[in-house]
Design an enzyme around this catalytic site. Structure first.
Site, PDB file in Angstrom:
ATOM      1  N   MET A 151       0.822  -1.207   0.000  1.00  0.00           N
ATOM      2  CA  MET A 151       0.000   0.000   0.000  1.00  0.00           C
ATOM      3  C   MET A 151       0.859   1.260   0.000  1.00  0.00           C
ATOM      4  SD  MET A 151      -2.950  -1.259  -0.216  1.00  0.00           S
ATOM      5  CE  MET A 151      -4.057   0.119  -0.021  1.00  0.00           C
ATOM      6  N   ASP A 195      10.659   3.122   5.574  1.00  0.00           N
ATOM      7  CA  ASP A 195      10.400   1.753   6.031  1.00  0.00           C
ATOM      8  C   ASP A 195      11.453   1.431   7.083  1.00  0.00           C
ATOM      9  OD1 ASP A 195       9.904  -1.229   6.097  1.00  0.00           O
ATOM     10  OD2 ASP A 195       8.522  -0.666   4.492  1.00  0.00           O
ATOM     11  N   VAL A 246       1.932   0.865   7.742  1.00  0.00           N
ATOM     12  CA  VAL A 246       2.767  -0.229   8.274  1.00  0.00           C
ATOM     13  C   VAL A 246       1.856  -1.421   8.583  1.00  0.00           C
ATOM     14  CG1 VAL A 246       4.522   1.352   9.164  1.00  0.00           C
ATOM     15  CG2 VAL A 246       2.662   0.617  10.670  1.00  0.00           C
ATOM     16  N   GLU A 248      -0.661  -4.182  10.017  1.00  0.00           N
ATOM     17  CA  GLU A 248      -1.959  -3.972  10.675  1.00  0.00           C
ATOM     18  C   GLU A 248      -1.870  -4.460  12.135  1.00  0.00           C
ATOM     19  OE1 GLU A 248      -4.202  -2.210   9.550  1.00  0.00           O
ATOM     20  OE2 GLU A 248      -6.218  -2.973   9.758  1.00  0.00           O
ATOM     21  N   LYS A 251       1.683   0.367  14.987  1.00  0.00           N
ATOM     22  CA  LYS A 251       1.138   1.656  14.551  1.00  0.00           C
ATOM     23  C   LYS A 251       1.340   2.730  15.631  1.00  0.00           C
ATOM     24  CE  LYS A 251      -2.259  -0.031  11.123  1.00  0.00           C
ATOM     25  NZ  LYS A 251      -1.625   0.280   9.850  1.00  0.00           N
ATOM     26  N   SER A 286      -7.113  -0.875   7.539  1.00  0.00           N
ATOM     27  CA  SER A 286      -8.369  -1.289   6.913  1.00  0.00           C
ATOM     28  C   SER A 286      -9.368  -1.813   7.938  1.00  0.00           C
ATOM     29  CB  SER A 286      -8.131  -2.332   5.815  1.00  0.00           C
ATOM     30  OG  SER A 286      -7.052  -3.151   6.110  1.00  0.00           O
ATOM     31  N   HIS A 337      -8.219   5.733   3.937  1.00  0.00           N
ATOM     32  CA  HIS A 337      -8.221   4.317   3.565  1.00  0.00           C
ATOM     33  C   HIS A 337      -8.216   4.161   2.051  1.00  0.00           C
ATOM     34  CE1 HIS A 337     -10.576   0.261   3.526  1.00  0.00           C
ATOM     35  NE2 HIS A 337      -9.281   0.053   3.487  1.00  0.00           N
ATOM     36  N   ASN A 390     -15.622  -2.003   3.549  1.00  0.00           N
ATOM     37  CA  ASN A 390     -15.377  -3.373   4.021  1.00  0.00           C
ATOM     38  C   ASN A 390     -16.551  -3.916   4.821  1.00  0.00           C
ATOM     39  OD1 ASN A 390     -12.944  -3.558   2.758  1.00  0.00           O
ATOM     40  ND2 ASN A 390     -11.743  -2.940   4.543  1.00  0.00           N
TER      41      ASN A 390
HETATM   42  P1  NAD Z   1       2.713  -4.794   3.702  1.00  0.00           P
HETATM   43  O1  NAD Z   1       3.057  -5.875   4.624  1.00  0.00           O
HETATM   44  O2  NAD Z   1       2.840  -5.026   2.228  1.00  0.00           O
HETATM   45  O3  NAD Z   1       3.571  -3.504   4.033  1.00  0.00           O
HETATM   46  C1  NAD Z   1       3.831  -3.047   5.321  1.00  0.00           C
HETATM   47  C2  NAD Z   1       5.169  -2.381   5.299  1.00  0.00           C
HETATM   48  O4  NAD Z   1       5.360  -1.703   6.525  1.00  0.00           O
HETATM   49  C3  NAD Z   1       6.332  -3.349   5.135  1.00  0.00           C
HETATM   50  O5  NAD Z   1       7.168  -2.911   4.083  1.00  0.00           O
HETATM   51  C4  NAD Z   1       7.044  -3.264   6.461  1.00  0.00           C
HETATM   52  O6  NAD Z   1       8.447  -3.449   6.350  1.00  0.00           O
HETATM   53  C5  NAD Z   1       6.715  -1.870   6.910  1.00  0.00           C
HETATM   54  N1  NAD Z   1       6.810  -1.676   8.345  1.00  0.00           N
HETATM   55  C6  NAD Z   1       6.410  -2.510   9.323  1.00  0.00           C
HETATM   56  N2  NAD Z   1       6.679  -1.984  10.523  1.00  0.00           N
HETATM   57  C7  NAD Z   1       7.283  -0.801  10.318  1.00  0.00           C
HETATM   58  C8  NAD Z   1       7.818   0.190  11.157  1.00  0.00           C
HETATM   59  N3  NAD Z   1       7.767   0.081  12.478  1.00  0.00           N
HETATM   60  N4  NAD Z   1       8.360   1.288  10.594  1.00  0.00           N
HETATM   61  C9  NAD Z   1       8.408   1.414   9.262  1.00  0.00           C
HETATM   62  N5  NAD Z   1       7.948   0.483   8.417  1.00  0.00           N
HETATM   63  C10 NAD Z   1       7.382  -0.609   8.930  1.00  0.00           C
HETATM   64  O7  NAD Z   1       1.229  -4.374   4.060  1.00  0.00           O
HETATM   65  P2  NAD Z   1       0.164  -3.572   3.181  1.00  0.00           P
HETATM   66  O8  NAD Z   1      -0.723  -4.547   2.503  1.00  0.00           O
HETATM   67  O9  NAD Z   1       0.840  -2.520   2.404  1.00  0.00           O
HETATM   68  O10 NAD Z   1      -0.738  -2.905   4.321  1.00  0.00           O
HETATM   69  C11 NAD Z   1      -0.329  -1.788   5.054  1.00  0.00           C
HETATM   70  C12 NAD Z   1      -1.499  -1.173   5.775  1.00  0.00           C
HETATM   71  O11 NAD Z   1      -2.509  -0.852   4.827  1.00  0.00           O
HETATM   72  C13 NAD Z   1      -2.174  -2.074   6.788  1.00  0.00           C
HETATM   73  O12 NAD Z   1      -2.628  -1.289   7.852  1.00  0.00           O
HETATM   74  C14 NAD Z   1      -3.340  -2.651   6.013  1.00  0.00           C
HETATM   75  O13 NAD Z   1      -4.400  -3.049   6.849  1.00  0.00           O
HETATM   76  C15 NAD Z   1      -3.727  -1.471   5.191  1.00  0.00           C
HETATM   77  N6  NAD Z   1      -4.473  -1.774   3.978  1.00  0.00           N
HETATM   78  C16 NAD Z   1      -4.152  -2.838   3.195  1.00  0.00           C
HETATM   79  C17 NAD Z   1      -4.867  -3.104   2.059  1.00  0.00           C
HETATM   80  C18 NAD Z   1      -4.506  -4.250   1.170  1.00  0.00           C
HETATM   81  O14 NAD Z   1      -5.308  -4.607   0.300  1.00  0.00           O
HETATM   82  N7  NAD Z   1      -3.356  -4.853   1.321  1.00  0.00           N
HETATM   83  C19 NAD Z   1      -5.925  -2.261   1.686  1.00  0.00           C
HETATM   84  C20 NAD Z   1      -6.213  -1.152   2.481  1.00  0.00           C
HETATM   85  C21 NAD Z   1      -5.496  -0.919   3.622  1.00  0.00           C
END
Ligand code: NAD
Length: 728
Positions: free
Chosen positions: A334, A353, A410, A412, A417, A439, A460, A510
């Site tokens: 995302m 990151d 980051v 979920e 967070k 999400s 979102h 959702n």
């Molecule tokens: P992901 O696992 O692909 O990416 C998360 C990233 O955050 C990773 O690169 C990780 O290294 C980094 N990260 C973790 N802890 C960290 C920290 N302390 N400091 C800096 N970076 C850190 O996950 P994603 O699918 O991109 O989802 C991210 C967020 O978006 C979540 O909250 C998820 O619920 C939300 N979201 C996801 C979707 C989806 O379809 N995947 C849709 C809407 C919202």
């Protein structure tokens, strides 16, 4: 009324200039059309005028018909629409004949359309009636007939003329898919006659007018011996075209979009008769489409209300909050997408990151997308360098200094967070707004980690970020107006469509989509034929059946959400039967598309092959299968009732957002205009009846919300009730 102005030069060439005051883009209104008609009459009647140039005083020619006018036309009923359209045909036909003698086809005045830029809808149908179309070489310009995208079809002669100009087969992408072309491609496709340097547009138009011969003014279809390119319907080639097109339309639309069928009928029937009769047929079909509630609902949601939301219909009245520098925390799927859309919109991006490698990978996602754009000729090397130049990939929070917005994406996990929130707040200024892309986690809970909860909000995004146009903005309990305005201004900058909702489990999109998936899975558990479930969904206009959808989003995500929901709801949790299937699938390692195994089978390359046969062994088919309508009612009501409850609960505050958000967020049957529009189409009384029946046969989850009963009792619809006060 100055939509069109008129001037005649010393050489006897009249120029009619379209320039709607107070609008940045020309759109055709009823009054504008009447004025144009009178100016054409004036030019044709004036012996001193040799010919006419029809052009625009703006950088573009026209964006199309004012769709509000179409909404008004509908109010007059079928006969009024038909009469209005026929009158329009009359004016365009007058332009096309240019005052020539109908028998000898001589003595007409040349009328040329000179298009400086974009020409859409009536903005292209009008030129189609002219004797020549000259377009300025403006690569940003879009030329074509996008009507089908909002549930109507070109009804000012565009359908009839284009089919006769290029044949049904060649016209199909422009009519049936609303394909738009830049001037050079438009010339190659035969949509325009010439492309010239922008500064030569008017001189070339004038040159053409002055040298045009009588024969240049006669359209092929008005000429003796005209033959339809590609063959008329009863010609062998034509036959193939129409049979193929009919099958293609049914395949693509599943028969739920009245406009596509009407368009094809107008083209087919029109091709069998003389031109003027064909226009009448086109007008009849156009009238039938306008009278269909689907087209009004689509126009309302996909055009009028979508635009109103994009223009800030629900924006708090605070100063401009345009974002200059955004910090994106978490460079995963995302975050990487959010960085890309932000940098593409000209915003400086700091992409953070935990490890430099991960941040770099996130930035590389932008490079990949830009490369794809370059391959398609949409993006130049300079543009790519410019966009990438705006993204700093780092692990250093100090780089966030000067950011006015943060979007956190980051893991979920509330702890991760909270930690990130504290680190960010230590690095940015007091006025910076902090948005989380969570999400599932309630915003008000996450805001507890913030020193400045008024600045804390949910933004979102949907996945994939570069393709999905909806952004759900979530107001937490303590979120302030400036944060909401900041989020809305940001969404405007990245050219997406916002809805603003209040904080509750799963927010809006959702919340509605999960019951849809669950209802599909529940039916599998009951022994309903999975193909019936999937096809019932598609036949009612859902882009993906519930089983395909859960495959795409992944079974493990479903399991995770189910566990978290059960933990939060305790004994009240209603979806045990669904979880049994979901958890069993996970135990089988069938995690969905990403694992090449889910409710569907996939080949080694990841191509979906068909429903997985192993499902039948675990969940044998019940002897008695439900009928199609019952399955569809279950799938639709699962979503729609949740939308109504979201409105009752105050999560949604505007039905426009409920409808637009449903179509853009999860593809809710676009033909219906959204869940609230669908309820209005069937009527609250019928909806309650369906709910009562489903409650008796399926259970309490289908209980009609009090709001719906109240509407049924009053004979109201959502768009004709107190909820419509804000709506168009
Ligand atoms: P992901 O696992 O692909 O990416 C998360 C990233 O955050 C990773 O690169 C990780 O290294 C980094 N990260 C973790 N802890 C960290 C920290 N302390 N400091 C800096 N970076 C850190 O996950 P994603 O699918 O991109 O989802 C991210 C967020 O978006 C979540 O909250 C998820 O619920 C939300 N979201 C996801 C979707 C989806 O379809 N995947 C849709 C809407 C919202």
């Amino acid at each position: 009324m100055t939509d069109f102005t008129y001037a005649v030069d010393a050489d006897g060439v009249a120029t009619i200039t379209w320039d709607v005051t107070a609008k940045s883009m020309n759109v055709m209104s009823t009054e504008g059309f009447a004025l144009l008609d009178s100016l054409i009459d004036r030019a044709l009647a004036d012996a001193g005028v040799k010919g006419v140039i029809l052009t625009s005083g703006k950088k573009d020619f026209a964006g199309g018909m004012d769709l509000n006018v179409i909404a008004q036309m509908r109010a007059g009923g079928a006969q009024a629409i038909f009469d209005g359209v026929m009158q329009m045909h009359g004016v365009l036909r007058k332009i096309e004949r240019g005052g020539m003698d109908p028998k000898t086809k001589k003595g007409g005045k040349p009328i040329v359309a000179a298009l400086p830029g974009t020409a859409l809808g009536i903005g292209y149908e009008l030129p189609l009636a002219c004797h020549r179309i000259i377009a300025a070489d403006n690569p940003k310009a879009k030329i074509g007939l996008p009507e089908i995208m909002v549930g109507i079809f070109p009804g000012a002669g565009g359908t009839t003329r284009l089919v006769r100009k290029m044949g049904a087969m060649m016209a199909a992408p422009f009519l049936l898919e609303g394909k738009l072309s830049d001037p050079k491609s438009a010339k190659a496709a035969g949509l325009v006659d010439e492309v010239v340097a922008p500064d030569a547009l008017l001189s070339r138009a004038k040159e053409w007018v002055l040298q045009a011969k009588d024969a240049d003014l006669v359209k092929p279809w008005d000429d003796k011996g005209y033959k339809m390119p590609g063959g008329a319907p009863y010609h062998p080639a034509g036959f193939m075209t129409y049979v193929g097109a009919s099958a293609m339309i049914m395949g693509k639309t599943m028969g739920v979009y009245p406009a596509a069928k009407a368009l094809l009928s107008a083209a087919y029937e029109g091709a069998l008769v003389p031109f003027d009769t064909a226009l009448k047929i086109e007008a009849r079909w156009f009238t039938s489409v306008l009278m269909n509630p689907s087209s009004s609902a689509m126009i309302r949601s996909l055009f009028i209300n979508k635009e109103a939301l994009e223009k800030g219909a629900n924006r708090p009245k605070v100063a401009d909050q345009t974002v200059a520098k955004v910090g994106v925390i978490g460079a995963g799927m995302m975050g990487a997408g959010i960085a890309y859309v932000s940098a593409s919109a000209g915003i400086e991006v700091v992409l953070i990151d935990a490890a430099q490698e991960a941040a770099d990978r996130g930035k590389a996602h932008s490079a990949d997308l830009l490369d794809k754009g370059m391959k398609r000729g949409k993006i130049t090397a300079e543009k790519k360098a410019e966009v990438l130049g705006r993204i700093i990939a780092t692990t250093d929070y100090a780089a966030l200094a000067g950011c006015d917005l943060i979007v956190e994406a980051v893991f979920e996990d509330p702890k991760v967070k909270a930690d990130v929130t504290a680190k960010v707040e230590a690095a940015v200024g007091e006025g910076c707004i902090f948005a989380t892309n969570t999400s599932t986690l309630p915003i008000s809970g996450l805001a507890k980690a913030s020193q400045r909860p008024a600045n804390f909000i949910g933004i979102h995004f949907f996945s994939p970020v570069d393709k999905m146009n909806l952004v759900e903005i979530i107001r937490g309990k303590e979120t302030g107006d400036v944060a909401v305005a900041k989020a809305l201004d940001y969404v405007r900058q990245i050219r997406k469509t916002p809805i603003v909702v209040n904080d509750a489990r799963f927010f809006y999109a959702n919340r509605c989509i999960i019951p849809y998936i669950n209802e599909g899975i529940r039916m599998v558990a009951e022994g309903v034929e999975p193909a019936l479930v999937e096809n019932a969904a598609k036949l009612v206009g859902m882009p993906l059946g519930p089983l395909q959808l859960v495959d795409e989003t992944s079974i493990d995500l479903g399991v995770k959400i189910a566990k978290a929901t059960r933990a939060a709801m305790g004994d009240a949790y209603p979806d045990g039967a669904v979880d049994a299937v979901l958890f069993w699938m996970a135990d089988q390692g069938r995690m969905g598309k990403k694992a090449n195994a889910g409710f569907y089978a996939y080949d080694a390359a990841g191509k979906r092959e068909g429903l997985w046969e192993g499902l039948a062994a675990q969940y044998p088919l019940a002897e008695s299968q439900p009928d199609l309508t019952t399955v569809q009612h279950r799938l639709l009501m699962a979503q729609v009732l949740e939308a109504v409850r979201a409105l009752e609960d105050g999560v949604l505050t505007d039905i426009r957002e409920g409808d637009v958000g449903a179509i853009l967020g999860w593809g809710f049957a676009p033909w219906s205009g959204g869940p609230f529009s669908w309820l209005d189409i069937i009527g609250a009384a019928r909806a309650v009846e369906i709910c009562d029946h489903l409650t008796a046969t399926q259970g309490a989850r289908f209980t009609a919300p009090a709001l719906l009963r109240e509407m049924a009792a009053k004979g109201e619809g959502f768009y004709t009730s107190r909820y419509a006060t804000k709506a168009a």
